[in-house]
Design a protein around this motif. Structure first.
Motif, mmCIF file in Angstrom:
data_model
loop_
_atom_site.group_PDB
_atom_site.id
_atom_site.type_symbol
_atom_site.label_atom_id
_atom_site.label_comp_id
_atom_site.label_asym_id
_atom_site.label_seq_id
_atom_site.Cartn_x
_atom_site.Cartn_y
_atom_site.Cartn_z
ATOM 1 N N ILE A 268 0.003 61.201 29.488
ATOM 2 C CA ILE A 268 -0.020 59.579 29.849
ATOM 3 C C ILE A 268 0.323 58.718 28.523
ATOM 4 C CG2 ILE A 268 -1.139 57.938 31.122
ATOM 5 C CD1 ILE A 268 -2.213 60.164 33.013
ATOM 6 N N TYR A 269 -0.613 58.803 27.566
ATOM 7 C CA TYR A 269 -1.105 58.338 26.569
ATOM 8 C C TYR A 269 0.809 58.243 25.725
ATOM 9 C CZ TYR A 269 -2.210 56.318 22.022
ATOM 10 O OH TYR A 269 -2.506 55.518 20.727
ATOM 11 N N ALA A 270 1.118 59.439 25.661
ATOM 12 C CA ALA A 270 2.583 59.280 24.878
ATOM 13 C C ALA A 270 3.604 58.472 25.824
ATOM 14 C CB ALA A 270 3.016 60.856 24.700
ATOM 15 N N SER A 271 3.536 58.410 27.099
ATOM 16 C CA SER A 271 4.366 57.857 27.841
ATOM 17 C C SER A 271 4.066 56.375 27.586
ATOM 18 C CB SER A 271 4.128 58.156 29.327
ATOM 19 O OG SER A 271 4.522 59.260 29.451
ATOM 20 N N ARG A 272 2.938 56.081 27.658
ATOM 21 C CA ARG A 272 2.495 54.512 27.440
ATOM 22 C C ARG A 272 2.989 54.080 25.990
ATOM 23 N NH1 ARG A 272 2.514 50.207 27.110
ATOM 24 N NH2 ARG A 272 0.759 48.545 27.406
ATOM 25 N N GLN A 273 2.797 54.912 24.935
ATOM 26 C CA GLN A 273 3.270 54.350 23.763
ATOM 27 C C GLN A 273 4.696 54.441 23.621
ATOM 28 O OE1 GLN A 273 -0.020 53.634 22.620
ATOM 29 N NE2 GLN A 273 1.284 53.926 20.511
ATOM 30 N N LYS A 274 5.798 54.930 24.391
ATOM 31 C CA LYS A 274 7.068 54.780 24.497
ATOM 32 C C LYS A 274 7.335 53.445 24.848
ATOM 33 C CE LYS A 274 8.701 59.600 25.123
ATOM 34 N NZ LYS A 274 9.684 60.068 25.608
ATOM 35 N N LEU A 275 6.550 52.715 25.619
ATOM 36 C CA LEU A 275 6.590 51.479 26.186
ATOM 37 C C LEU A 275 6.670 50.445 25.060
ATOM 38 C CD1 LEU A 275 5.302 51.617 29.873
ATOM 39 C CD2 LEU A 275 7.701 51.976 29.207
ATOM 40 N N LYS A 276 6.014 50.898 24.012
ATOM 41 C CA LYS A 276 5.989 49.545 22.910
ATOM 42 C C LYS A 276 7.203 49.665 22.005
ATOM 43 C CE LYS A 276 0.821 50.401 22.506
ATOM 44 N NZ LYS A 276 0.571 48.821 23.188
ATOM 45 N N ALA A 277 8.069 50.269 22.328
ATOM 46 C CA ALA A 277 9.436 50.610 21.498
ATOM 47 C C ALA A 277 10.220 49.226 21.716
ATOM 48 C CB ALA A 277 10.235 51.581 21.808
ATOM 49 N N SER A 278 10.725 48.792 20.429
ATOM 50 C CA SER A 278 11.599 47.592 20.767
ATOM 51 C C SER A 278 13.019 48.308 20.204
ATOM 52 C CB SER A 278 11.485 46.729 19.660
ATOM 53 O OG SER A 278 12.120 45.463 19.652
ATOM 54 N N LEU A 279 13.799 48.593 21.311
ATOM 55 C CA LEU A 279 15.085 49.308 21.235
ATOM 56 C C LEU A 279 16.251 48.380 20.588
ATOM 57 C CD1 LEU A 279 15.132 51.115 24.657
ATOM 58 C CD2 LEU A 279 14.529 52.147 22.407
ATOM 59 N N GLY A 280 16.254 47.243 20.702
ATOM 60 C CA GLY A 280 17.336 46.406 20.329
ATOM 61 C C GLY A 280 17.752 46.746 18.935
ATOM 62 N N PRO A 281 16.835 46.534 17.782
ATOM 63 C CA PRO A 281 17.367 46.783 16.412
ATOM 64 C C PRO A 281 17.658 47.994 16.100
ATOM 65 C CG PRO A 281 15.037 45.419 16.653
ATOM 66 C CD PRO A 281 15.455 45.926 17.936
ATOM 67 N N GLU A 282 17.111 49.148 16.822
ATOM 68 C CA GLU A 282 17.503 50.433 16.466
ATOM 69 C C GLU A 282 18.999 50.756 17.015
ATOM 70 O OE1 GLU A 282 16.478 55.036 17.907
ATOM 71 O OE2 GLU A 282 14.939 53.310 18.473
ATOM 72 N N ILE A 283 19.252 50.152 18.337
ATOM 73 C CA ILE A 283 20.562 50.502 18.757
ATOM 74 C C ILE A 283 21.711 49.489 17.885
ATOM 75 C CG2 ILE A 283 22.036 50.015 20.873
ATOM 76 C CD1 ILE A 283 19.564 50.420 22.574
ATOM 77 N N ASN A 284 21.264 48.455 17.573
ATOM 78 C CA ASN A 284 22.276 47.587 16.756
ATOM 79 C C ASN A 284 22.696 48.154 15.261
ATOM 80 O OD1 ASN A 284 22.788 45.507 18.625
ATOM 81 N ND2 ASN A 284 20.931 44.277 17.703
ATOM 82 N N ALA A 285 21.518 48.822 14.755
ATOM 83 C CA ALA A 285 21.721 49.592 13.646
ATOM 84 C C ALA A 285 22.663 50.832 13.740
ATOM 85 C CB ALA A 285 20.289 50.212 12.982
ATOM 86 N N LYS A 286 22.359 51.604 15.084
ATOM 87 C CA LYS A 286 23.352 52.809 15.139
ATOM 88 C C LYS A 286 24.759 52.230 15.331
ATOM 89 C CE LYS A 286 19.866 55.796 17.221
ATOM 90 N NZ LYS A 286 19.497 56.658 18.434
ATOM 91 N N VAL A 287 25.061 51.238 16.052
ATOM 92 C CA VAL A 287 26.209 50.763 16.305
ATOM 93 C C VAL A 287 27.104 50.235 15.128
ATOM 94 C CG1 VAL A 287 27.475 48.643 17.358
ATOM 95 C CG2 VAL A 287 26.017 49.976 18.749
#
Length: 326
Positions: A268-287
């Motif tokens: 449960i804790y691992a799932s909760r930590q996933k929600l702290k992610a900010s995906l925008g910068p990571e995705i923009n960097a990959k693009v």
């Protein structure tokens, strides 16, 4: 931006609860393209893309996992679907619409179905509901179609009223390939749509937990963590008492229970930590990285390469079908 080769293509999502017939719908467009289950156990574990040619139009139909997945948490599914949609947005690939499937055989709206519908609306946002088709499925399983008609009317008037008021269409799916193709064709003819989750992640830079869906999942996970902490505290007290009594049998059983509860809490804790992610910068960097390494590429291949996906291919000829015009 990526220099596109070949024809432009459009994407249509197929969503709904586990067992609502999403994979069945996709396989009507291309037989055997995705794995189907024969019950309520989830089979689709990740987003899967199937390419079809509808008339002169290319369409990419996406089979998605349900939020009520039997083996993965809602946080895991949310992260995957959001990553998929955010990357689609960043790649410049047009999303034309969504079909949301619901079993007409369901006697009533279960808690998980209501929860999934709520998250789905948050994912889309009010402005995008005009690009949604609410599709009732498994009519062939009803011996009395009038029962299904009454259920669909109840869905329309009670559970889907706010969505239809904002432009969502309700359709009865007859289970045929012709209708599946025609529905996709009608959506492909629509203008592109940007979902609320795409605005939140890619335009506003929000973390997953700060989006509408993320907040709902985070609240549930925080509550579960509090409950697990209380259970662990109670178990530790019982273990202390058993140790003082020198009851080795009770102590062993309690310690085994403690180990299981600790594992559950870690999950449960691992799932909760996933929600702290900010995906925008990571995705923009990959693009940006992919643009530099492959400046000339078809949009769908560019998109798929970022996510490490493959695209199933088929060609269909579609004739106009009455009764599905929007």
């Amino acid at each position: 931006m990526v220099r596109v080769t070949g024809n432009e293509a459009s994407m249509v999502l197929v969503m709904g609860v586990t067992g609502s017939g999403k994979s069945r719908f996709v396989n009507l467009l291309r037989g055997g393209s995705v794995e189907e289950g024969d019950g309520l156990m989830s089979v689709t574990q990740e987003c899967q893309i199937v390419r079809v040619k509808i008339g002169s139009e290319l369409a990419y139909v996406v089979d998605t996992p349900g939020f009520d997945d039997t083996t993965r948490s809602d946080a895991d599914i949310f992260e995957e679907i959001t990553t998929f949609l955010a990357t689609q947005y960043a790649s410049g690939l047009a999303l034309k619409g969504i079909t949301f499937l619901h079993r007409i055989t369901d006697v009533r709206m279960q808690g998980s179905t209501l929860s999934t519908m709520t998250m789905f609306k948050e994912l889309c946002g009010d402005h995008a509901l005009k690009s949604v088709v609410l599709l009732t499925t498994f009519w062939d399983k009803l011996s009395d179609k009038s029962i299904g008609a009454r259920r669909q009317q109840e869905l329309r008037q009670e559970f889907w009223l706010d969505m239809t008021a904002k432009g969502s269409q309700v359709r009865r799916f007859d289970g045929s390939r012709d209708m599946a193709e025609a529905l996709v064709m009608r959506l492909v003819d629509r203008p592109p749509v940007v979902l609320q989750i795409q605005r939140d992640i890619m335009q506003q830079g929000k973390r997953l937990e700060d989006t509408g869906v993320g907040r709902k999942i985070a609240t549930r996970l925080d509550r579960s963590l509090e409950e697990k902490d209380k259970e662990l505290e109670d178990l530790e007290k019982q273990i202390s008492k058993a140790s003082k009594r020198r009851s080795s049998r009770d102590l062993k059983q309690l310690e085994e229970r403690l180990g299981r509860k600790l594992t559950e809490r870690e999950r449960i804790y691992a799932s909760r930590q996933k929600l702290k992610a900010s995906l925008g910068p990571e995705i923009n960097a990959k693009v940006e990285k992919q643009q530099k390494s492959s400046p000339i590429m078809d949009k769908i291949q560019f998109f798929a390469s970022i996510l490490g996906m493959t695209v199933s291919v088929t060609t269909n000829i579609v004739l106009p079908l009455l009764g599905v015009a929007f």
